[in-house]
Design a protein around this motif. Structure first.
Motif, PDB file in Angstrom:
ATOM      1  N   ALA A  22      -0.156  13.219   2.887  1.00 25.70           N
ATOM      2  CA  ALA A  22       0.716  13.178   1.710  1.00 25.70           C
ATOM      3  C   ALA A  22       1.777  12.103   1.925  1.00 25.70           C
ATOM      4  O   ALA A  22       2.948  12.403   2.173  1.00 25.70           O
ATOM      5  N   PRO A  23       1.401  10.815   1.835  1.00 28.24           N
ATOM      6  CA  PRO A  23       2.354   9.727   2.089  1.00 28.24           C
ATOM      7  C   PRO A  23       3.229   9.434   0.874  1.00 28.24           C
ATOM      8  O   PRO A  23       2.878   8.642   0.005  1.00 28.24           O
ATOM      9  N   TRP A  24       4.389  10.078   0.827  1.00 32.00           N
ATOM     10  CA  TRP A  24       5.362   9.886  -0.264  1.00 32.00           C
ATOM     11  C   TRP A  24       6.528   9.082   0.283  1.00 32.00           C
ATOM     12  O   TRP A  24       7.063   9.398   1.347  1.00 32.00           O
TER      13      TRP A  24
ATOM     14  N   ARG B  36       6.075  -4.602   0.877  1.00 34.92           N
ATOM     15  CA  ARG B  36       4.644  -4.816   0.700  1.00 34.92           C
ATOM     16  C   ARG B  36       4.386  -5.226  -0.741  1.00 34.92           C
ATOM     17  O   ARG B  36       5.037  -4.742  -1.665  1.00 34.92           O
ATOM     18  N   ASP B  37       3.411  -6.115  -0.932  1.00 30.86           N
ATOM     19  CA  ASP B  37       3.021  -6.564  -2.266  1.00 30.86           C
ATOM     20  C   ASP B  37       1.702  -5.910  -2.659  1.00 30.86           C
ATOM     21  O   ASP B  37       0.759  -5.846  -1.862  1.00 30.86           O
ATOM     22  N   PHE B  38       1.629  -5.435  -3.921  1.00 33.97           N
ATOM     23  CA  PHE B  38       0.425  -4.799  -4.431  1.00 33.97           C
ATOM     24  C   PHE B  38       0.065  -5.385  -5.800  1.00 33.97           C
ATOM     25  O   PHE B  38       0.957  -5.733  -6.580  1.00 33.97           O
TER      26      PHE B  38
ATOM     27  N   ASP C   5      -1.216   3.994   5.697  1.00 32.79           N
ATOM     28  CA  ASP C   5      -0.925   2.896   6.630  1.00 32.79           C
ATOM     29  C   ASP C   5       0.515   2.418   6.465  1.00 32.79           C
ATOM     30  O   ASP C   5       1.218   2.165   7.455  1.00 32.79           O
ATOM     31  N   MET C   6       0.967   2.286   5.206  1.00 34.83           N
ATOM     32  CA  MET C   6       2.333   1.841   4.962  1.00 34.83           C
ATOM     33  C   MET C   6       3.332   2.883   5.463  1.00 34.83           C
ATOM     34  O   MET C   6       4.388   2.542   6.007  1.00 34.83           O
TER      35      MET C   6
END
Length: 354
Positions: free
Chosen positions: A130-132, A267-269, A305-306
C-alpha cells in the motif's frame, strides 16, 4: 423379567411424573431449537458478510502493518528524587526523544525484503503493498499539493471511474492517472481541457525524505551532512543540465529525476488517463485497503519502488495485504506471518470472535 416388562416399567414411571416429563421434554426441544437457530444465524451472518465483501475474497485477506508499539512499552529509568507526576512527565519526554532520535528498536518493519519473503509463503496467492505518499505535483508550471497511491492494473474500483485516456497496462510502467479534481486545481477547468493533459509529464516531488540515520548524522556533525548533500545536489543538477543541453543524456535520464536538493526526491510520470471523483454511493462503500483514494494513481510496482527510495519511509516500513489461495489456509499463513515478527490481522479472526 420379560422384555415387555422392561419396556413398560420406564413408561409407567414417566407417566406417574407427567408434569416433570413434559417440562423436561419441552426443555430439550427448546434447547435444541435455540442451538440450531444460533448456528443457522451465525452461518447466515457470515454468508451475508462474505457476499457483501466480494465473493469471499476478503475472508482470504491478511492485513500486515509496519509495526506496533516498538519499544514504547519498555521501561525507561528516570533518575532522581521527584514526585511520581513529574517522573511520568519526564519518562514520556524521554520516550518521545528516543523515537525522534531513532533510538527505538525498529522491529516489526515490513521492508522490501519482508515483502519478498511474504510472497514466498506457502498458499500466499498475492502480496499487495500500500504505497501511499504525499508531495507536490507540477504540470506545465502549475504546482499543487498531491497524493499518490499504487494500484493494481486490474483494479475495477479505479478503472470504472476512468473518464479520459487509458488505465495502466503494466504494474511497472512509468505513468500516472490523474484525478479530475487535481486537474481542476491546476487550472484545467473546462471539460475540453481534460484531454489536453493526456501525454503531458507530471513531476511529483517529495521533501523531507531523510531517514533517521541521516538526521542523526547531521545533528552530530553540526549540519555538515546537510550542507554536503545540498552542494552535491547542486553539482548533480548542473552536470545533468549541461549533459542534457549537449545531447549526451536525455531529459528522461535518472539523473534528472533524482534531484539532490537537500533531501528532496522527484519523479516524472507520463499522464495516460484522468479519473473522476467517487460518487456518493461509492463513498459509502466499505473501506478497502486496495481501493484507497489519491490525486495520482501509479502502477503498483512503480509506486512501491518510489516508496522505498525515500529513506524515512523505508525505515518506517509499508503496509501490505496478503491474499491467501483458500479460506482453509488463512490461519496457517497468519501464523507464519506472525512468526516473522510482523503485526498481522485476518478478517476471519473477527468473525470467530462474534
Amino acid at each position: 423379567m420379560r422384555l415387555s416388562d422392561m419396556c413398560l416399567l420406564p413408561l409407567a414411571a414417566l407417566w406417574q411424573q407427567k408434569v416433570r416429563t413434559a417440562l423436561t421434554t419441552m426443555g430439550v426441544v427448546f434447547g435444541s431449537f435455540v442451538l440450531t437457530a444460533s448456528l443457522s444465524t451465525n452461518q447466515g451472518v457470515q454468508d451475508v458478510i462474505a457476499r457483501e465483501m466480494g465473493d469471499r475474497e476478503v475472508l482470504r485477506r491478511i492485513q500486515v502493518q509496519p509495526r506496533g508499539n516498538t519499544g514504547g512499552s519498555r521501561p525507561i529509568e528516570v533518575k532522581g528524587r521527584m514526585s511520581e507526576a513529574r517522573r511520568d512527565r519526564i519518562r514520556d519526554a524521554l520516550r518521545e526523544r528516543q523515537a525522534w532520535e531513532g533510538n527505538v528498536p525498529q522491529d516489526k518493519v515490513v521492508t522490501r525484503d519482508k515483502l519478498r519473503e511474504l510472497g514466498t509463503l506457502a498458499h500466499a496467492e498475492k502480496v499487495v503493498p500500500a504505497p501511499w505518499q504525499f508531495g507536490m505535483a507540477t504540470v506545465d508550471g502549475q504546482t499543487q499539493d498531491a497524493t499518490t497511491f499504487g494500484v493494481l492494473p486490474d483494479s475495477q474500483y479505479h478503472r470504472r471511474r476512468l473518464i479520459a485516456g487509458r488505465f495502466f497496462d503494466d504494474p511497472s510502467e512509468n505513468s500516472a492517472v490523474m484525478s479530475e479534481f487535481l486537474a481542476y486545481r491546476m487550472g484545467f477547468v473546462d471539460e475540453s481541457a481534460i484531454n489536453t493533459l493526456l501525454g503531458k509529464t507530471v513531476r511529483f516531488e517529495m521533501r523531507g525524505i531523510s531517514g533517521v540515520a541521516n538526521r542523526q548524522a547531521s545533528r552530530r556533525r553540526g549540519g555538515a551532512d546537510a550542507l554536503q548533500g545540498a552542494a552535491l545536489g547542486s553539482l548533480v543538477r548542473q552536470v545533468a543540465g549541461a549533459l542534457t543541453k549537449v545531447g549526451i543524456i536525455s531529459s528522461k535520464s535518472p539523473l534528472t529525476n533524482l534531484i539532490g536538493e537537500g533531501d528532496t526526491l522527484s519523479r516524472d510520470f507520463k499522464i495516460v488517463g484522468i479519473f473522476r471523483l467517487p460518487t456518493k454511493d461509492e463513498k459509502e462503500l466499505r473501506w478497502d485497503a486496495l481501493n484507497q483514494e489519491a490525486n495520482l494513481l501509479l502502477p503498483i510496482q512503480t509506486a512501491t519502488d518510489m516508496f522505498f527510495q525515500v529513506p524515512r519511509q523505508a525505515e518506517q516500513g509499508i503496509s501490505a495485504t496478503v491474499i491467501v489461495d483458500d479460506d482453509a489456509h488463512v490461519d496457517s499463513v497468519l501464523e507464519r506471518i506472525k512468526d516473522m515478527q510482523l503485526n498481522a490481522f485476518a478478517f476471519r479472526e473477527g468473525l470467530k470472535r462474534e
